[in-house]
Design an enzyme around this catalytic site. Structure first.
Site, PDB file in Angstrom:
ATOM      1  N   THR A 138      54.061 -17.670  -5.065  1.00  0.00           N
ATOM      2  CA  THR A 138      55.340 -17.917  -5.881  1.00  0.00           C
ATOM      3  C   THR A 138      56.153 -16.733  -5.759  1.00  0.00           C
ATOM      4  O   THR A 138      57.599 -16.808  -5.762  1.00  0.00           O
ATOM      5  CB  THR A 138      55.036 -17.947  -7.508  1.00  0.00           C
ATOM      6  OG1 THR A 138      54.181 -17.173  -7.968  1.00  0.00           O
ATOM      7  CG2 THR A 138      54.239 -19.320  -7.912  1.00  0.00           C
ATOM      8  N   CYS A 139      55.773 -15.584  -5.317  1.00  0.00           N
ATOM      9  CA  CYS A 139      56.568 -14.475  -4.891  1.00  0.00           C
ATOM     10  C   CYS A 139      57.410 -14.542  -3.773  1.00  0.00           C
ATOM     11  O   CYS A 139      58.625 -14.574  -3.436  1.00  0.00           O
ATOM     12  CB  CYS A 139      56.105 -13.229  -4.930  1.00  0.00           C
ATOM     13  SG  CYS A 139      55.249 -12.695  -6.518  1.00  0.00           S
TER      14      CYS A 139
END
Length: 172
Positions: A138-139
């Site tokens: 997700t980063c």
């Protein structure tokens, strides 16, 4: 009267300072106030449900060199992925584009000004005798899919298990 004080008067000086600050930059607050409808998509999420076309438009695919064995397996997987996205759009699977976007980015809608970079689809190789699920960062806004998934049912099962097993982004 006490309610009015806490709701309005207590924050009035902060709001005045905020608007004065925005107006110090070319009367920006006045411009936004006068043309609020044009600024609505910038400051607020106005999007409805995601479609397959808008969802696919958020992603770039990181392919292996053309002609390589990895590339052939990646094309097989992407074919299954695209077919699965069609089934998501038609409601034939128990997932939505919002669920998949949460899985990849942690957000259920694209931000009003867009993500800092395009989301990317990357691939990984399955080791013989193992079954690794698709996963995401997700980063980095990366979705990792296994290479060489040839069967529609296998891909649907992998995606379903990955999405259900992720429990949403911090939503228990």
């Amino acid at each position: 009267m006490c309610f009015y004080h806490h709701l309005i008067n207590r924050v009035a000086s902060m709001v005045q300072q905020y608007t004065a600050g925005l107006n110090s930059c070319g009367h920006f607050f006045n411009l936004v106030s006068e043309n609020w409808q044009q600024f609505l998509p910038i400051f607020c999420s106005t999007g409805g449900k995601l479609t397959r076309q808008t969802f696919r438009g958020l992603f770039l695919t990181d392919w292996s060199p053309e002609g390589s064995n990895d590339r052939e397996e990646e094309e097989e997987t992407i074919f299954q992925y695209d077919d699965w996205l069609i089934k998501v759009e038609e409601g034939e699977v128990d997932a939505t584009f919002e669920d998949l976007l949460v899985f990849v980015t942690g957000a259920d809608h694209p931000p009003a000004l867009g993500f800092p970079s395009k989301c990317q689809v990357h691939f990984f190789s399955q080791e013989p005798g193992t079954r690794r699920l698709p996963y995401a960062s997700t980063c980095a806004l990366f979705l990792y899919l296994p290479r060489g998934v040839r069967e529609e049912e296998d891909f649907a099962d992998l995606m379903s298990t990955a999405l259900v097993g992720s429990l949403g982004f911090g939503k228990v």
